[in-house]
Write a protein that holds these residues in place. Structure first.
Motif, PDB file in Angstrom:
ATOM      1  N   ARG A  43       6.948  -9.432  -3.603  1.00  0.00           N
ATOM      2  CA  ARG A  43       5.759  -9.063  -4.361  1.00  0.00           C
ATOM      3  C   ARG A  43       4.476  -9.257  -3.559  1.00  0.00           C
ATOM      4  O   ARG A  43       3.667  -8.325  -3.463  1.00  0.00           O
ATOM      5  CB  ARG A  43       5.736  -9.847  -5.677  1.00  0.00           C
ATOM      6  N   PRO A  44       4.237 -10.428  -2.979  1.00  0.00           N
ATOM      7  CA  PRO A  44       3.019 -10.560  -2.167  1.00  0.00           C
ATOM      8  C   PRO A  44       3.014  -9.650  -0.944  1.00  0.00           C
ATOM      9  O   PRO A  44       1.953  -9.171  -0.536  1.00  0.00           O
ATOM     10  CB  PRO A  44       3.005 -12.040  -1.770  1.00  0.00           C
ATOM     11  N   LEU A  45       4.185  -9.390  -0.371  1.00  0.00           N
ATOM     12  CA  LEU A  45       4.237  -8.499   0.795  1.00  0.00           C
ATOM     13  C   LEU A  45       3.869  -7.070   0.410  1.00  0.00           C
ATOM     14  O   LEU A  45       3.198  -6.363   1.174  1.00  0.00           O
ATOM     15  CB  LEU A  45       5.628  -8.537   1.429  1.00  0.00           C
ATOM     16  N   LEU A  46       4.287  -6.631  -0.770  1.00  0.00           N
ATOM     17  CA  LEU A  46       3.884  -5.315  -1.261  1.00  0.00           C
ATOM     18  C   LEU A  46       2.368  -5.244  -1.423  1.00  0.00           C
ATOM     19  O   LEU A  46       1.738  -4.233  -1.090  1.00  0.00           O
ATOM     20  CB  LEU A  46       4.559  -5.014  -2.602  1.00  0.00           C
ATOM     21  N   CYS A  47       1.788  -6.302  -1.937  1.00  0.00           N
ATOM     22  CA  CYS A  47       0.344  -6.372  -2.138  1.00  0.00           C
ATOM     23  C   CYS A  47      -0.392  -6.269  -0.806  1.00  0.00           C
ATOM     24  O   CYS A  47      -1.345  -5.489  -0.665  1.00  0.00           O
ATOM     25  CB  CYS A  47      -0.005  -7.679  -2.848  1.00  0.00           C
ATOM     26  N   ILE A  48       0.052  -7.031   0.170  1.00  0.00           N
ATOM     27  CA  ILE A  48      -0.602  -7.036   1.483  1.00  0.00           C
ATOM     28  C   ILE A  48      -0.424  -5.697   2.191  1.00  0.00           C
ATOM     29  O   ILE A  48      -1.381  -5.134   2.752  1.00  0.00           O
ATOM     30  CB  ILE A  48      -0.034  -8.187   2.344  1.00  0.00           C
ATOM     31  N   ALA A  49       0.789  -5.166   2.166  1.00  0.00           N
ATOM     32  CA  ALA A  49       1.060  -3.899   2.852  1.00  0.00           C
ATOM     33  C   ALA A  49       0.259  -2.758   2.229  1.00  0.00           C
ATOM     34  O   ALA A  49      -0.220  -1.866   2.935  1.00  0.00           O
ATOM     35  CB  ALA A  49       2.555  -3.587   2.808  1.00  0.00           C
ATOM     36  N   ALA A  50       0.092  -2.774   0.910  1.00  0.00           N
ATOM     37  CA  ALA A  50      -0.689  -1.736   0.239  1.00  0.00           C
ATOM     38  C   ALA A  50      -2.159  -1.836   0.610  1.00  0.00           C
ATOM     39  O   ALA A  50      -2.841  -0.818   0.800  1.00  0.00           O
ATOM     40  CB  ALA A  50      -0.524  -1.844  -1.276  1.00  0.00           C
ATOM     41  N   CYS A  51      -2.657  -3.049   0.723  1.00  0.00           N
ATOM     42  CA  CYS A  51      -4.042  -3.264   1.148  1.00  0.00           C
ATOM     43  C   CYS A  51      -4.263  -2.700   2.549  1.00  0.00           C
ATOM     44  O   CYS A  51      -5.251  -1.997   2.804  1.00  0.00           O
ATOM     45  CB  CYS A  51      -4.370  -4.755   1.099  1.00  0.00           C
ATOM     46  N   GLU A  52      -3.346  -3.000   3.446  1.00  0.00           N
ATOM     47  CA  GLU A  52      -3.454  -2.507   4.819  1.00  0.00           C
ATOM     48  C   GLU A  52      -3.322  -0.985   4.866  1.00  0.00           C
ATOM     49  O   GLU A  52      -3.961  -0.326   5.697  1.00  0.00           O
ATOM     50  CB  GLU A  52      -2.390  -3.165   5.695  1.00  0.00           C
ATOM     51  N   GLY A 164      -3.077  -4.566  -4.253  1.00  0.00           N
ATOM     52  CA  GLY A 164      -3.442  -4.479  -2.846  1.00  0.00           C
ATOM     53  C   GLY A 164      -4.323  -3.284  -2.570  1.00  0.00           C
ATOM     54  O   GLY A 164      -5.289  -3.370  -1.784  1.00  0.00           O
ATOM     55  N   GLY A 165      -4.012  -2.167  -3.211  1.00  0.00           N
ATOM     56  CA  GLY A 165      -4.824  -0.968  -3.040  1.00  0.00           C
ATOM     57  C   GLY A 165      -6.231  -1.147  -3.569  1.00  0.00           C
ATOM     58  O   GLY A 165      -7.199  -0.656  -2.974  1.00  0.00           O
TER      59      GLY A 165
END
Length: 267
Positions: A43-52, A164-165
């Motif tokens: 879940r946090p990795l999805l958030c970070i990857a979407a932000c990037e 993240g987005g």
């Protein structure tokens, strides 16, 4: 895998710092016991990857990433309680209530819920506008309310990429595409979870295996059969990838890798 491992380590460090051992000690010990118990940190990795993906920095998304993991951990602590799923094992370790007692486990989960929002608001960088921060808070609240976790957690993974987005500065169109991607991935996670429950052992899963069958739950293998469930998972994986068409190949690689990991995970 190097991306997933390095980012997961960063999340673990951030979580450790976010919830220090302080008074009341017993509740904080229980919070940290489950929060820092490892796990895939999907879940946090999805958030970070979407932000990037939308041009933001990973550090900007870290408070939101920690917040979603806090809420996820809260749901696990409460799920394992005797009054809900009555499970003694979580992530290969005794469930929180088996170590700290039902009363402390309940309070630890209760404490993580508001603290997730407090951390999101207080720790997010000022480069994120107040409008986006309020939107992120609303998204997180919706994910944990009656339309998300409280309704059965089928879609409890679906808001992480959207968060993240939002904090990463994504456009409305980019955020909507991330929402559709996340819905596919969230459902994919559940289908795979149901398949693993009937095909893997407790030792392999790190939690009690076959409990859905014993509880006579309406799982995908029970409704569709095992083979059709696997076909459905493959379709969801394809649909998720289609939502990312048009984004730059370098930026989209982490999200694609996470989707593939969810589709092919073995625990």
């Amino acid at each position: 895998m190097s991306y997933l491992v390095s980012k997961a380590e960063s999340v673990n460090r951030a979580l450790d710092l976010a919830v220090p051992l302080q008074e009341p000690l017993k509740i904080h010990e229980a919070m940290r016991y489950s929060l820092l118990a490892g796990g895939k940190r999907i879940r946090p990795l999805l958030c970070i990857a979407a932000c990037e993906l939308v041009g933001g920095e990973a550090s900007v998304a870290m408070p939101a990433a920690c917040a979603v993991e806090m809420l996820h951990t809260m749901s696990l602590i409460h799920d394992d309680l005797p009054c809900i799923d009555n499970d003694d094992l979580r992530r290969g370790k005794p469930a929180n209530h088996k170590v700290f007692g039902e009363n402390v486990a309940l309070l630890a989960g209760d404490a993580l819920l508001p603290f997730a929002f407090e951390h999101l608001v207080s720790a997010t960088s000022p480069v994120v506008s107040p409008v986006r921060l309020v939107r992120a808070v609303g998204e997180l609240a919706k994910a944990v309310g009656v339309e998300g976790v409280a309704a059965g957690q089928v879609a409890d993974i679906s808001s992480e990429a959207v968060l993240g987005g939002i904090v990463g500065g994504g456009s409305d169109d980019e955020i909507e595409r991330l929402r559709q991607f996340a819905r596919c991935v969230g459902l994919l996670f559940q289908v795979v979870d149901d398949i693993l429950d009937v095909t893997k052992s407790a030792q392999e899963l790190g939690k009690t295996a076959g409990k859905d069958l014993v509880a006579d739950k309406l799982t995908y293998p029970k409704i569709m059969g095992l083979e059709k469930s696997r076909e459905f998972a493959e379709k969801l994986s394809r649909d998720a990838r289609e939502q990312l068409l048009g984004f730059g190949s370098d930026q989209v690689a982490p999200l694609l890798a996470l989707a593939n990991y969810i589709a092919n995970r073995q625990n």
